[in-house]
Motif scaffolding. Sequence first.
Motif, PDB file in Angstrom:
ATOM      1  N   MET A   1     -47.947   2.325 -28.411  1.00 45.49           N
ATOM      2  CA  MET A   1     -47.559   2.159 -29.808  1.00 45.49           C
ATOM      3  C   MET A   1     -46.307   1.292 -29.941  1.00 45.49           C
ATOM      4  SD  MET A   1     -48.086   2.665 -33.015  1.00 45.49           S
ATOM      5  CE  MET A   1     -48.881   4.058 -33.700  1.00 45.49           C
ATOM      6  N   ALA A   2     -45.338   1.473 -29.054  1.00 37.42           N
ATOM      7  CA  ALA A   2     -44.087   0.719 -29.153  1.00 37.42           C
ATOM      8  C   ALA A   2     -44.338  -0.790 -29.104  1.00 37.42           C
ATOM      9  CB  ALA A   2     -43.116   1.131 -28.056  1.00 37.42           C
ATOM     10  N   LYS A   3     -45.286  -1.233 -28.290  1.00 34.44           N
ATOM     11  CA  LYS A   3     -45.590  -2.660 -28.203  1.00 34.44           C
ATOM     12  C   LYS A   3     -46.103  -3.181 -29.544  1.00 34.44           C
ATOM     13  CE  LYS A   3     -45.742  -6.254 -25.567  1.00 34.44           C
ATOM     14  NZ  LYS A   3     -44.512  -6.943 -25.289  1.00 34.44           N
ATOM     15  N   ARG A   4     -46.964  -2.401 -30.194  1.00 32.63           N
ATOM     16  CA  ARG A   4     -47.485  -2.789 -31.506  1.00 32.63           C
ATOM     17  C   ARG A   4     -46.349  -2.862 -32.522  1.00 32.63           C
ATOM     18  NH1 ARG A   4     -49.265   0.155 -35.969  1.00 32.63           N
ATOM     19  NH2 ARG A   4     -50.570  -1.084 -37.312  1.00 32.63           N
ATOM     20  N   ILE A   5     -45.449  -1.899 -32.492  1.00 36.82           N
ATOM     21  CA  ILE A   5     -44.313  -1.874 -33.424  1.00 36.82           C
ATOM     22  C   ILE A   5     -43.419  -3.085 -33.181  1.00 36.82           C
ATOM     23  CG2 ILE A   5     -42.253  -0.596 -34.123  1.00 36.82           C
ATOM     24  CD1 ILE A   5     -43.826   1.976 -33.294  1.00 36.82           C
ATOM     25  N   GLU A   6     -43.177  -3.402 -31.926  1.00 34.99           N
ATOM     26  CA  GLU A   6     -42.331  -4.552 -31.594  1.00 34.99           C
ATOM     27  C   GLU A   6     -42.909  -5.860 -32.116  1.00 34.99           C
ATOM     28  OE1 GLU A   6     -41.861  -4.432 -27.370  1.00 34.99           O
ATOM     29  OE2 GLU A   6     -40.617  -2.641 -27.450  1.00 34.99           O
ATOM     30  N   ASN A   7     -44.220  -5.927 -32.304  1.00 34.57           N
ATOM     31  CA  ASN A   7     -44.864  -7.157 -32.760  1.00 34.57           C
ATOM     32  C   ASN A   7     -44.950  -7.287 -34.282  1.00 34.57           C
ATOM     33  OD1 ASN A   7     -45.252  -8.115 -30.166  1.00 34.57           O
ATOM     34  ND2 ASN A   7     -47.191  -7.030 -29.945  1.00 34.57           N
ATOM     35  N   LEU A   8     -44.525  -6.281 -35.014  1.00 35.66           N
ATOM     36  CA  LEU A   8     -44.552  -6.362 -36.473  1.00 35.66           C
ATOM     37  C   LEU A   8     -43.514  -7.366 -36.966  1.00 35.66           C
ATOM     38  CD1 LEU A   8     -44.798  -2.583 -37.450  1.00 35.66           C
ATOM     39  CD2 LEU A   8     -46.621  -4.275 -37.461  1.00 35.66           C
ATOM     40  N   LYS A   9     -43.806  -7.968 -38.112  1.00 36.18           N
ATOM     41  CA  LYS A   9     -42.835  -8.867 -38.740  1.00 36.18           C
ATOM     42  C   LYS A   9     -41.575  -8.060 -39.026  1.00 36.18           C
ATOM     43  CE  LYS A   9     -42.170 -11.848 -42.683  1.00 36.18           C
ATOM     44  NZ  LYS A   9     -42.677 -12.300 -43.961  1.00 36.18           N
ATOM     45  N   PHE A  10     -40.429  -8.576 -38.630  1.00 38.35           N
ATOM     46  CA  PHE A  10     -39.175  -7.846 -38.772  1.00 38.35           C
ATOM     47  C   PHE A  10     -38.062  -8.808 -39.148  1.00 38.35           C
ATOM     48  CE2 PHE A  10     -35.232  -5.971 -37.254  1.00 38.35           C
ATOM     49  CZ  PHE A  10     -35.336  -4.703 -37.778  1.00 38.35           C
ATOM     50  N   ASP A  11     -37.263  -8.429 -40.134  1.00 36.87           N
ATOM     51  CA  ASP A  11     -36.138  -9.248 -40.585  1.00 36.87           C
ATOM     52  C   ASP A  11     -34.853  -8.459 -40.349  1.00 36.87           C
ATOM     53  OD1 ASP A  11     -34.083 -10.452 -42.097  1.00 36.87           O
ATOM     54  OD2 ASP A  11     -35.508 -11.216 -43.571  1.00 36.87           O
ATOM     55  N   GLU A  12     -34.147  -8.821 -39.288  1.00 36.54           N
ATOM     56  CA  GLU A  12     -32.944  -8.097 -38.860  1.00 36.54           C
ATOM     57  C   GLU A  12     -31.876  -8.047 -39.963  1.00 36.54           C
ATOM     58  OE1 GLU A  12     -30.562  -6.605 -35.313  1.00 36.54           O
ATOM     59  OE2 GLU A  12     -32.532  -7.482 -35.162  1.00 36.54           O
ATOM     60  N   ALA A  13     -31.558  -9.192 -40.554  1.00 37.20           N
ATOM     61  CA  ALA A  13     -30.509  -9.238 -41.583  1.00 37.20           C
ATOM     62  C   ALA A  13     -30.910  -8.402 -42.801  1.00 37.20           C
ATOM     63  CB  ALA A  13     -30.231 -10.682 -41.983  1.00 37.20           C
ATOM     64  N   TRP A  14     -32.156  -8.521 -43.219  1.00 36.83           N
ATOM     65  CA  TRP A  14     -32.631  -7.747 -44.373  1.00 36.83           C
ATOM     66  C   TRP A  14     -32.564  -6.250 -44.083  1.00 36.83           C
ATOM     67  CZ3 TRP A  14     -36.447  -4.172 -45.126  1.00 36.83           C
ATOM     68  CH2 TRP A  14     -36.737  -3.855 -46.449  1.00 36.83           C
ATOM     69  N   TYR A  15     -33.004  -5.849 -42.897  1.00 35.44           N
ATOM     70  CA  TYR A  15     -33.027  -4.440 -42.515  1.00 35.44           C
ATOM     71  C   TYR A  15     -31.613  -3.855 -42.529  1.00 35.44           C
ATOM     72  CZ  TYR A  15     -34.827  -0.374 -39.847  1.00 35.44           C
ATOM     73  OH  TYR A  15     -35.213   0.883 -39.429  1.00 35.44           O
ATOM     74  N   LEU A  16     -30.659  -4.594 -41.990  1.00 36.37           N
ATOM     75  CA  LEU A  16     -29.270  -4.114 -41.978  1.00 36.37           C
ATOM     76  C   LEU A  16     -28.699  -4.012 -43.392  1.00 36.37           C
ATOM     77  CD1 LEU A  16     -27.939  -6.067 -38.883  1.00 36.37           C
ATOM     78  CD2 LEU A  16     -28.336  -3.588 -39.055  1.00 36.37           C
ATOM     79  N   ALA A  17     -29.072  -4.947 -44.261  1.00 37.79           N
ATOM     80  CA  ALA A  17     -28.597  -4.888 -45.650  1.00 37.79           C
ATOM     81  C   ALA A  17     -29.257  -3.747 -46.412  1.00 37.79           C
ATOM     82  CB  ALA A  17     -28.874  -6.229 -46.340  1.00 37.79           C
ATOM     83  N   LYS A  18     -30.527  -3.509 -46.167  1.00 37.58           N
ATOM     84  CA  LYS A  18     -31.280  -2.459 -46.870  1.00 37.58           C
ATOM     85  C   LYS A  18     -30.855  -1.064 -46.422  1.00 37.58           C
ATOM     86  CE  LYS A  18     -35.295  -0.830 -48.827  1.00 37.58           C
ATOM     87  NZ  LYS A  18     -35.331  -0.581 -50.226  1.00 37.58           N
ATOM     88  N   TYR A  19     -30.531  -0.923 -45.145  1.00 36.09           N
ATOM     89  CA  TYR A  19     -30.235   0.397 -44.581  1.00 36.09           C
ATOM     90  C   TYR A  19     -28.816   0.422 -44.000  1.00 36.09           C
ATOM     91  CZ  TYR A  19     -35.303   0.689 -45.001  1.00 36.09           C
ATOM     92  OH  TYR A  19     -36.590   0.675 -45.483  1.00 36.09           O
ATOM     93  N   PRO A  20     -27.823   0.730 -44.837  1.00 36.62           N
ATOM     94  CA  PRO A  20     -26.432   0.752 -44.365  1.00 36.62           C
ATOM     95  C   PRO A  20     -26.192   1.761 -43.236  1.00 36.62           C
ATOM     96  CG  PRO A  20     -26.550   1.160 -46.745  1.00 36.62           C
ATOM     97  CD  PRO A  20     -27.948   1.005 -46.247  1.00 36.62           C
TER      98      PRO A  20
END
Length: 99
Positions: A1-20
């Motif tokens: 499962m972790a490999k599948r999760i790692e391959n999802l579209k991910f936006d580091e800057a957005w994630y950090l802004a959304k989740y303080p």
Amino acid sequence: MAKRIENLKFDEAWYLAKYPDVRDAVKRGIVRSAREHYVLYGYYEHRMPTAILVNDRWYLEQYPDVAEAMRRGVYKSAQAHFDAAGFHEGRMPYPNFKL
């Protein structure tokens, strides 16, 4: 499962802004990065990995309870509902949605 999760579209800057709380955890060294947090915890907590735009008309047709909540003033838009609750609830933002 972790490999599948790692391959999802991910936006580091957005994630950090959304989740303080995640930004704080990275700062404190609890996790190395926002991506690491998402792979280990965020996915299982139903956090969004990136901004996802909602097709308002389609969303409200599919989810009349959301349209009613908007009429009552609970949410200002379909996008607001999706961002606050819809993604976590497993609702689709538009037809054939895939991360």
